[in-house]
Scaffold this motif. Sequence first.
Motif, PDB file in Angstrom:
ATOM      1  N   UNK A  81      89.865  13.757 -17.271  1.00 50.82           N
ATOM      2  CA  UNK A  81      90.239  13.125 -16.007  1.00 50.82           C
ATOM      3  C   UNK A  81      89.142  13.228 -14.959  1.00 50.82           C
ATOM      4  N   UNK A  82      88.429  14.392 -14.944  1.00 49.91           N
ATOM      5  CA  UNK A  82      87.381  14.576 -13.953  1.00 49.91           C
ATOM      6  C   UNK A  82      86.223  13.612 -14.172  1.00 49.91           C
ATOM      7  N   UNK A  83      85.816  13.448 -15.450  1.00 48.23           N
ATOM      8  CA  UNK A  83      84.696  12.551 -15.711  1.00 48.23           C
ATOM      9  C   UNK A  83      85.092  11.110 -15.454  1.00 48.23           C
ATOM     10  N   UNK A  94      75.124  13.702  -1.146  1.00 45.07           N
ATOM     11  CA  UNK A  94      76.571  13.504  -1.251  1.00 45.07           C
ATOM     12  C   UNK A  94      77.069  14.145  -2.541  1.00 45.07           C
ATOM     13  N   UNK A  95      78.302  14.649  -2.474  1.00 46.70           N
ATOM     14  CA  UNK A  95      78.874  15.389  -3.612  1.00 46.70           C
ATOM     15  C   UNK A  95      80.329  14.994  -3.839  1.00 46.70           C
ATOM     16  N   UNK A  96      80.724  15.026  -5.096  1.00 52.37           N
ATOM     17  CA  UNK A  96      82.115  14.817  -5.491  1.00 52.37           C
ATOM     18  C   UNK A  96      82.576  16.074  -6.206  1.00 52.37           C
ATOM     19  N   UNK A  97      83.701  16.637  -5.773  1.00 54.26           N
ATOM     20  CA  UNK A  97      84.197  17.856  -6.394  1.00 54.26           C
ATOM     21  C   UNK A  97      85.672  17.785  -6.699  1.00 54.26           C
ATOM     22  N   UNK A  98      86.108  18.620  -7.625  1.00 56.41           N
ATOM     23  CA  UNK A  98      87.512  18.685  -8.025  1.00 56.41           C
ATOM     24  C   UNK A  98      87.928  20.152  -8.112  1.00 56.41           C
ATOM     25  N   UNK A 148      88.878  23.560  -9.769  1.00 59.32           N
ATOM     26  CA  UNK A 148      88.525  24.215 -11.011  1.00 59.32           C
ATOM     27  C   UNK A 148      89.741  24.605 -11.827  1.00 59.32           C
ATOM     28  N   UNK A 149      89.521  24.931 -13.087  1.00 56.12           N
ATOM     29  CA  UNK A 149      90.619  25.283 -13.973  1.00 56.12           C
ATOM     30  C   UNK A 149      91.372  26.517 -13.499  1.00 56.12           C
ATOM     31  N   UNK A 150      90.668  27.438 -12.816  1.00 57.45           N
ATOM     32  CA  UNK A 150      91.336  28.651 -12.344  1.00 57.45           C
ATOM     33  C   UNK A 150      92.131  28.430 -11.063  1.00 57.45           C
ATOM     34  N   UNK A 151      91.969  27.247 -10.456  1.00 54.16           N
ATOM     35  CA  UNK A 151      92.655  26.874  -9.218  1.00 54.16           C
ATOM     36  C   UNK A 151      92.336  27.828  -8.072  1.00 54.16           C
ATOM     37  N   UNK A 152      91.199  28.491  -8.170  1.00 54.25           N
ATOM     38  CA  UNK A 152      90.711  29.366  -7.115  1.00 54.25           C
ATOM     39  C   UNK A 152      89.335  28.938  -6.628  1.00 54.25           C
ATOM     40  N   UNK A 153      88.766  27.975  -7.310  1.00 54.19           N
ATOM     41  CA  UNK A 153      87.448  27.460  -6.956  1.00 54.19           C
ATOM     42  C   UNK A 153      87.440  25.934  -7.083  1.00 54.19           C
ATOM     43  N   UNK A 154      86.552  25.318  -6.338  1.00 54.60           N
ATOM     44  CA  UNK A 154      86.261  23.909  -6.540  1.00 54.60           C
ATOM     45  C   UNK A 154      84.981  23.785  -7.354  1.00 54.60           C
ATOM     46  N   UNK A 155      84.816  22.672  -8.063  1.00 52.14           N
ATOM     47  CA  UNK A 155      83.662  22.464  -8.930  1.00 52.14           C
ATOM     48  C   UNK A 155      83.047  21.100  -8.628  1.00 52.14           C
ATOM     49  N   UNK A 156      81.731  21.064  -8.446  1.00 55.39           N
ATOM     50  CA  UNK A 156      81.044  19.797  -8.255  1.00 55.39           C
ATOM     51  C   UNK A 156      80.948  19.064  -9.594  1.00 55.39           C
ATOM     52  N   UNK A 157      81.378  17.791  -9.618  1.00 50.35           N
ATOM     53  CA  UNK A 157      81.306  16.998 -10.847  1.00 50.35           C
ATOM     54  C   UNK A 157      80.337  15.828 -10.723  1.00 50.35           C
ATOM     55  N   UNK A 196      90.413  14.988  -5.635  1.00 55.17           N
ATOM     56  CA  UNK A 196      88.969  15.175  -5.503  1.00 55.17           C
ATOM     57  C   UNK A 196      88.609  15.262  -4.025  1.00 55.17           C
ATOM     58  N   UNK A 197      87.351  15.567  -3.774  1.00 60.12           N
ATOM     59  CA  UNK A 197      86.835  15.663  -2.411  1.00 60.12           C
ATOM     60  C   UNK A 197      85.480  14.978  -2.364  1.00 60.12           C
ATOM     61  N   UNK A 198      85.261  14.168  -1.351  1.00 62.46           N
ATOM     62  CA  UNK A 198      83.945  13.622  -1.034  1.00 62.46           C
ATOM     63  C   UNK A 198      83.297  14.521   0.021  1.00 62.46           C
ATOM     64  N   UNK A 199      82.027  14.849  -0.157  1.00 64.26           N
ATOM     65  CA  UNK A 199      81.345  15.725   0.791  1.00 64.26           C
ATOM     66  C   UNK A 199      79.935  15.231   1.054  1.00 64.26           C
ATOM     67  N   UNK A 200      79.449  15.543   2.238  1.00 67.39           N
ATOM     68  CA  UNK A 200      78.048  15.320   2.618  1.00 67.39           C
ATOM     69  C   UNK A 200      77.482  16.676   3.004  1.00 67.39           C
TER      70      UNK A 200
END
Length: 251
Positions: free
Chosen positions: A69-71, A92-96, A98-107, A208-212
């Motif tokens: 789903x992330x890809x 710019x970054x896109x993140x979702x 993480x599997x542990x639900x304690x971190x976000x991961x840049x994808x 997801x999150x859009x970031x600059x």
Amino acid sequence: MQALEELAASKDGLTLTRLSERLQTPKTSLLNLLRSLEAGAYVTQVNGHYQLGANALRLGALIGTRLTPESSISAKLHPLLAEMMEQAEDTTLLGVMGDDRRHGVYVDIIESRGAIRFSSLIGTRRPLFCSAFGKTLLAFQPAAHIDAYLKDTDLVLPNGGRRLHPEEVRGSLAAIRATGVSASYEEIVEGAGGVSSPVYDRNGVVVAVFAIAAPIARLKARHDRLAGLVHAFGDRASRLLGYIGPYPGKA
């Protein structure tokens, strides 16, 4: 692969001349390549136009079955992420989540072309209680998840070591939910910060999150403009994923 990409992007196929122009490859060299692809059923000819063959379509289907789903989200939103970088002139970054639900991961990451810029790697993890990206993910989680997370997490900023009070974090999360924009300054990396906004799916879930992200001096000088950009693109990305509800921070 570039030839296959060009053919995949063309609805009615391409002539040898047109494909040669797009690839900036001599027609004689390209013709030999196309003959090999045609022999392997990766390319076929229809009325003088080269199109994808049966094995190229099969390969695409096989790749599709491997996508997470992330890809899949990354593939859909990459063009918007690139457009946002061009307008922001910063990374710019896109993140979702993480599997542990304690971190976000840049994808997905598109770095600015500036000599001085924020740089990171796909797969980098960020705590949810700090960084604009992490706080945006946390802000839109169910209340029970937020409560449990704040109770079980040592809320010490990676840069500087300041310990945050849970109510301070809750206040930040409430502001993010109201405005649709999160900001951070040197919470993770000295000299850098960012702004971010949520991306909803068709079910109204923030997926997801859009970031600059930018050097701190540039971020502070251009905060309002960058915050407005990431908010607008977060909204656009949500609509692209099928979201039709109200976007936070919009009248």
